[in-house]
Design a protein around this motif. Structure first.
Motif, PDB file in Angstrom:
ATOM      1  N   GLY A 181      -4.245  -5.206  -3.040  1.00 43.24           N
ATOM      2  CA  GLY A 181      -4.586  -3.859  -2.614  1.00 43.24           C
ATOM      3  C   GLY A 181      -5.939  -3.412  -3.149  1.00 43.24           C
ATOM      4  N   ASN A 209       1.815  -1.940  -0.041  1.00 45.88           N
ATOM      5  CA  ASN A 209       1.558  -3.253   0.553  1.00 45.88           C
ATOM      6  C   ASN A 209       2.270  -4.404  -0.155  1.00 45.88           C
ATOM      7  N   SER A 231       3.132  -2.445   4.309  1.00 47.80           N
ATOM      8  CA  SER A 231       3.332  -3.879   4.502  1.00 47.80           C
ATOM      9  C   SER A 231       4.479  -4.150   5.462  1.00 47.80           C
ATOM     10  N   VAL A 283       0.603  -3.587   8.010  1.00 50.88           N
ATOM     11  CA  VAL A 283      -0.353  -4.636   7.658  1.00 50.88           C
ATOM     12  C   VAL A 283       0.360  -5.891   7.163  1.00 50.88           C
ATOM     13  N   THR A 313      -6.078  -5.276   5.723  1.00 51.64           N
ATOM     14  CA  THR A 313      -5.660  -4.087   4.975  1.00 51.64           C
ATOM     15  C   THR A 313      -6.824  -3.128   4.811  1.00 51.64           C
TER      16      THR A 313
END
Length: 487
Positions: free
Chosen positions: A309, A393, A419, A435, A443
């Motif tokens: 991230g 994520n 995610s 994502v 991302t």
């Protein structure tokens, strides 16, 4: 005196590694108790006085063990003082370093896992801990009681308890994902079979999503092809596994899905209290006037994907220079499982990458990443309220409540970048920007799209996310499991 015609109380027993209360040993030798929260606490409080309940849990630290030795405790709670070395081998050696890694697919397979003699010694401790829970539950349960066993720490308990007390109604709930069948079968064959048989001792197995439930069914039938038979009707009907044990009648285990939602009423109330307001003022000062915020709140758990991230945020700043000095990544990464070296290393890497970004892009008036590592719930709620974008994520996650909580308390609406490997995507995917958690560039593109989204669309998405995320609050989630288990 109780009338002979009085209806006996229904008895519900809950078993989990961590209980609703913990004890800390103070310098003067006294013990200080601390109450926990969460869905289980909320759910158990909802069952009413007509139900007799008992929560069986492990003594996790020195304070807990001392409380057990002194006979100190709370009504309705029984702590098990398991030998500390045995418990550590079961908890850190197996539950957190093997089962967690399997279900979250965290192994670097060219090097790990390696199931050697040490693993077998630790597995024996895992069995010992599970048996301690099963025996305590068997001794405490009345005729026909209902037992709800929680999570991967206690995967063997249903089978052990079934052998001791076949009269009980037994449920087990998995708060994690379940590994795909090929990944699950990295475990030694006998261990994989032991886990599946242990789970199938339950009358009902609960999972957070249909995906995880299906993965368990695949694992069960592949691991025990001569013992199990799956029944999966079309549509949303009942699904179950029939388990055949030599010398016994076949046992059927229902497979159920219970998504856990955020407690919207609690979050809305708590997020408006004075300590949260104070932290909003402090965060606004740190962020700077007029800047947008990308917020994440996680434990430094390997599966949470914090480092990627941060790399995605760095890529955003590198390729979209228009966002420099206009956005701040507020990253709360609260240390987790620091008694394991791999977690300490990961926590250090999070701090290193954040510092690299600040060194590369920061200015005298702008700190690109605000990293906080000291757990502070009020500050987390403050960040939720300020978020323009929420980044969630994980590599893999059973559900992820942060994804459901942020939209509930957001002041001006936020965009959720989520995610596809989080269980929450099943409910929130239509209104999130979904994502691939391994795709740093993808991302970063999603973060850019989120920051550019118009206020109207953002507000409408947030409203729908909040409604979906609170559809099954913790009390309802717990009661649904209890009702599903029947009598």
């Amino acid at each position: 005196m109780v009338s002979e015609h009085a209806t006996p109380k229904v008895q519900v027993l809950l078993a989990s590694n961590r209980g609703p209360v913990s004890y800390a040993l103070k310098e003067d030798g006294s013990l200080e108790s601390r109450r926990g929260g969460g869905g289980l606490v909320s759910g158990l409080s909802a069952i009413g006085d007509e139900v007799e309940s008992l929560w069986v849990c492990a003594a996790l630290g020195d304070g807990d063990r001392e409380a057990v030795r002194r006979g100190i405790g709370e009504q309705g709670v029984r702590m098990l003082d398991i030998d500390p070395e045995v418990f550590a081998q079961a908890y850190n050696g197996i539950a957190n370093s093997v089962l967690w890694f399997v279900h979250h697919m965290l192994y670097q397979t060219p090097l790990e896992p390696s199931f050697d003699a040490e693993f077998r010694r630790q597995w024996a401790s895992y069995e010992t801990c599970n048996r301690a829970f099963a025996e305590a539950l068997a001794a405490a349960a009345g005729d026909g009681a209902r037992v709800l066993v929680q999570d991967y720490h206690l995967a063997l308990v249903p089978g052990m308890l079934r052998e001791l007390r076949p009269d009980l109604r037994i449920g087990h709930f998995s708060h994690t994902p379940w590994a795909p069948v090929d990944y699950f079968r990295m475990l030694p064959d006998d261990i994989a079979a032991r886990l599946v048989r242990g789970m199938l001792g339950a009358d009902r197995l609960g999972f957070l999503t249909r995906r995880w439930a299906s993965a368990f069914m695949d694992s069960a039938t592949a691991t025990l092809p001569d013992e199990t038979e799956a029944f999966v009707p079309s549509g949303e009907g009942r699904r179950w596994l029939r388990h055949r044990v030599p010398g016994r009648a076949p046992h059927e285990t229902d497979i159920a899905v219970h998504p856990l939602g955020a407690d919207g009423d609690f979050l809305r109330r708590r997020s408006r209290e004075a300590d949260v307001e104070e932290r909003i003022i402090a965060l606004r000062e740190q962020i700077g006037a007029g800047r947008r915020t990308i917020v994440r709140v996680d434990r430094t758990e390997l599966s949470k994907n914090i480092v990627r991230g941060l790399h995605a945020y760095r890529h955003l700043l590198d390729t979209r220079p228009e966002w420099r000095e206009r956005v701040v990544h507020v990253a709360f990464a609260y240390p987790s499982r620091q008694d394991l070296a791999v977690y300490r290393d990961y926590t250090a890497e999070v701090a290193r990458v954040a510092e690299d970004i600040n060194s590369a892009y920061g200015t005298a008036s702008w700190t690109p990443v605000l990293l906080h590592v000291q757990d502070d719930f009020a500050r987390s709620l403050a960040a939720y309220r300020l978020a323009d974008v929420a980044l969630v994520n994980p590599i893999r996650d059973g559900m992820n409540l942060v994804a459901k909580e942020v939209p509930v308390v957001s002041d001006a609406g936020c965009v959720l970048v989520l995610s596809r490997e989080a269980g929450a995507v099943a409910e929130l995917g239509d209104d999130a920007l979904v994502v691939n958690p391994y795709d740093v560039v993808g991302t970063a593109d999603a973060l850019h799209a989120a920051l550019c989204m118009g206020e109207g669309e953002r507000a409408e998405r947030t409203k729908r996310l909040a409604a979906a995320g609170t559809g099954v609050p913790p009390r309802r989630w717990f009661l649904d499991q209890l009702e599903g288990l029947g009598s």
